[in-house]
Design an enzyme around this catalytic site. Structure first.
Site, mmCIF file in Angstrom:
data_model
loop_
_atom_site.group_PDB
_atom_site.id
_atom_site.type_symbol
_atom_site.label_atom_id
_atom_site.label_comp_id
_atom_site.label_asym_id
_atom_site.label_seq_id
_atom_site.Cartn_x
_atom_site.Cartn_y
_atom_site.Cartn_z
ATOM 1 N N GLY A 249 13.292 28.788 39.872
ATOM 2 C CA GLY A 249 11.871 28.972 39.624
ATOM 3 C C GLY A 249 11.050 27.762 40.067
ATOM 4 C CG HIS B 126 11.476 33.669 29.742
ATOM 5 N ND1 HIS B 126 11.158 33.586 31.088
ATOM 6 C CD2 HIS B 126 11.852 32.409 29.377
ATOM 7 C CE1 HIS B 126 11.306 32.347 31.502
ATOM 8 N NE2 HIS B 126 11.743 31.607 30.490
ATOM 9 C CB SER C 70 9.011 27.790 28.681
ATOM 10 O OG SER C 70 9.968 26.923 28.106
ATOM 11 C CB SER C 71 14.010 29.311 26.797
ATOM 12 O OG SER C 71 14.417 30.038 27.929
ATOM 13 N NE ARG C 72 13.377 22.509 25.815
ATOM 14 C CZ ARG C 72 14.066 22.246 26.921
ATOM 15 N NH1 ARG C 72 13.593 22.589 28.098
ATOM 16 N NH2 ARG C 72 15.250 21.648 26.866
ATOM 17 C CG HIS D 90 15.245 33.299 32.534
ATOM 18 N ND1 HIS D 90 14.853 33.220 31.219
ATOM 19 C CD2 HIS D 90 15.559 32.035 32.909
ATOM 20 C CE1 HIS D 90 14.961 31.959 30.809
ATOM 21 N NE2 HIS D 90 15.379 31.218 31.819
ATOM 22 C CG MET E 84 20.016 26.094 30.688
ATOM 23 S SD MET E 84 19.857 24.458 29.962
ATOM 24 C CE MET E 84 18.161 24.471 29.476
HETATM 25 P P1 AMP Z 1 16.256 27.697 32.349
HETATM 26 O O1 AMP Z 1 16.971 28.787 31.644
HETATM 27 O O2 AMP Z 1 15.054 27.189 31.630
HETATM 28 O O3 AMP Z 1 17.183 26.603 32.827
HETATM 29 O O4 AMP Z 1 15.666 28.350 33.688
HETATM 30 C C1 AMP Z 1 16.502 29.022 34.594
HETATM 31 C C2 AMP Z 1 15.732 29.287 35.848
HETATM 32 O O5 AMP Z 1 14.602 30.101 35.553
HETATM 33 C C3 AMP Z 1 15.191 28.013 36.514
HETATM 34 O O6 AMP Z 1 15.325 28.132 37.922
HETATM 35 C C4 AMP Z 1 13.750 28.013 36.086
HETATM 36 O O7 AMP Z 1 12.895 27.326 36.986
HETATM 37 C C5 AMP Z 1 13.437 29.491 36.088
HETATM 38 N N1 AMP Z 1 12.278 29.782 35.245
HETATM 39 C C6 AMP Z 1 12.086 29.411 33.958
HETATM 40 N N2 AMP Z 1 10.862 29.813 33.520
HETATM 41 C C7 AMP Z 1 10.271 30.433 34.564
HETATM 42 C C8 AMP Z 1 9.003 31.059 34.764
HETATM 43 N N3 AMP Z 1 8.090 31.117 33.795
HETATM 44 N N4 AMP Z 1 8.742 31.604 35.969
HETATM 45 C C9 AMP Z 1 9.658 31.543 36.965
HETATM 46 N N5 AMP Z 1 10.873 30.980 36.840
HETATM 47 C C10 AMP Z 1 11.176 30.423 35.672
#
Ligand code: AMP
Length: 275
Positions: A146, A34, A184-186, A37, A30
């Protein structure tokens, strides 16, 4: 380093895909990229001829009272960070959802309505809907997810298995900041004080891991210890389960997942341990 091609429409994506030779790895995100990703991206680059990064803040996986509107969106800086991928698919919502009355998917009953599925009604329906669309459009050979979003990863693996989807899911380990907080993006929502409080999450998981290494196998005792450590946080769940998300009374080596989700202020933080 190659600069990624930016694909905004499905037609552009399909044309780009039809001209590719060799294997394709897909990294669905999304955005607000970071190092977590980027580790998925690096794995895909290492294992495939080509890598496609998707950036799409998917409205159907957010509940009515969640942070869809304020979710961080930084396409320009994401493009700069994603050097090395071949293309970035960053569609508008209208491109991905063109009908008002779409077919939707439900997660499996036993895995999909506990933990995140319980606290975020409809969340996994939206995740499965967008992920299946991305798989169909990209025709990727492998997709990278992840372990941080453990339940999401397990449910997507189950969808691939149940629907015989011709794609391999590659799980990637959790990447953490220097202080131990899972990236985390959050995390940008956290104030300095809140961040300090949030550190109890990875610290508690580490302490539980040490207790297990020292011989404690009873999850009821580990749960009681963990909840004591987490005092002051609003814990949504601390759970000890197997890889089918069934609760377990005793730790099973190599098949245990410890899930922990807590709220610090208005920010929900997920973390877990795969043992
Ligand atoms: P998101 O953008 O939050 O939807 O995450 C996109 C992908 O990145 C998902 O498969 C998440 O599980 C993975 N992801 C997010 N944070 C981490 C992290 N700290 N370590 C590894 N993978 C991550």
């Amino acid at each position: 380093m190659k600069t990624p091609l930016i694909l905004k429409s499905i037609d552009e994506l399909k044309k780009w895909r039809s001209e590719l030779r060799g294997s394709l790895g897909l990294v669905p995100t999304m955005g607000a990229l970071h190092a977590g990703h980027l580790s998925l991206i690096q794995s895909s680059i290492a294992q495939n001829s080509h890598t496609l990064l998707s950036i799409f803040v998917n409205p159907t996986q957010f509940g009515a009272n969640e942070d869809f509107d304020k979710y961080p969106r930084n396409l320009e800086s994401d493009i700069a960070l994603a050097q090395g991928v071949d293309a970035i698919f960053a569609p508008e919502i209208s491109e991905m959802y063109s009908s008002q009355d779409e077919i939707t998917l439900n997660p499996p009953k036993l895995m999909g309505y506990v933990y995140e599925g319980f606290h975020r009604e409809g969340h996994f329906d939206g995740v499965l809907q967008i992920v299946l669309k991305l798989f169909s459009l990209s025709l990727a050979n492998k997709a990278y997810f992840g372990q941080k979003d453990a339940q999401q990863l397990l449910i997507i693996q189950k969808m691939v298995k149940d629907f015989f989807l011709p794609i391999q899911i590659v799980p990637c380990p959790i990447v953490r900041d220097n202080d131990g907080l899972a990236l985390s993006s959050r995390n940008i929502y956290l104030s300095e004080t809140q961040r300090k409080t949030a550190l109890k999450i990875p610290q508690t998981l580490q302490k539980i891991k040490i207790l297990i290494q020292d011989g404690e196998q009873e999850t009821a005792k580990l749960y009681a210890f963990g909840m004591q450590e987490l005092q002051g946080l609003q814990v949504d769940y601390l759970a000890f389960c197997d890889h089918s998300l069934r609760e377990i009374p005793l730790i099973i080596p190599n098949q245990t997942l410890i899930l922990l989700t807590a709220r610090v202020g208005n920010t929900r933080l997920l973390d877990n341990l795969w043992l």
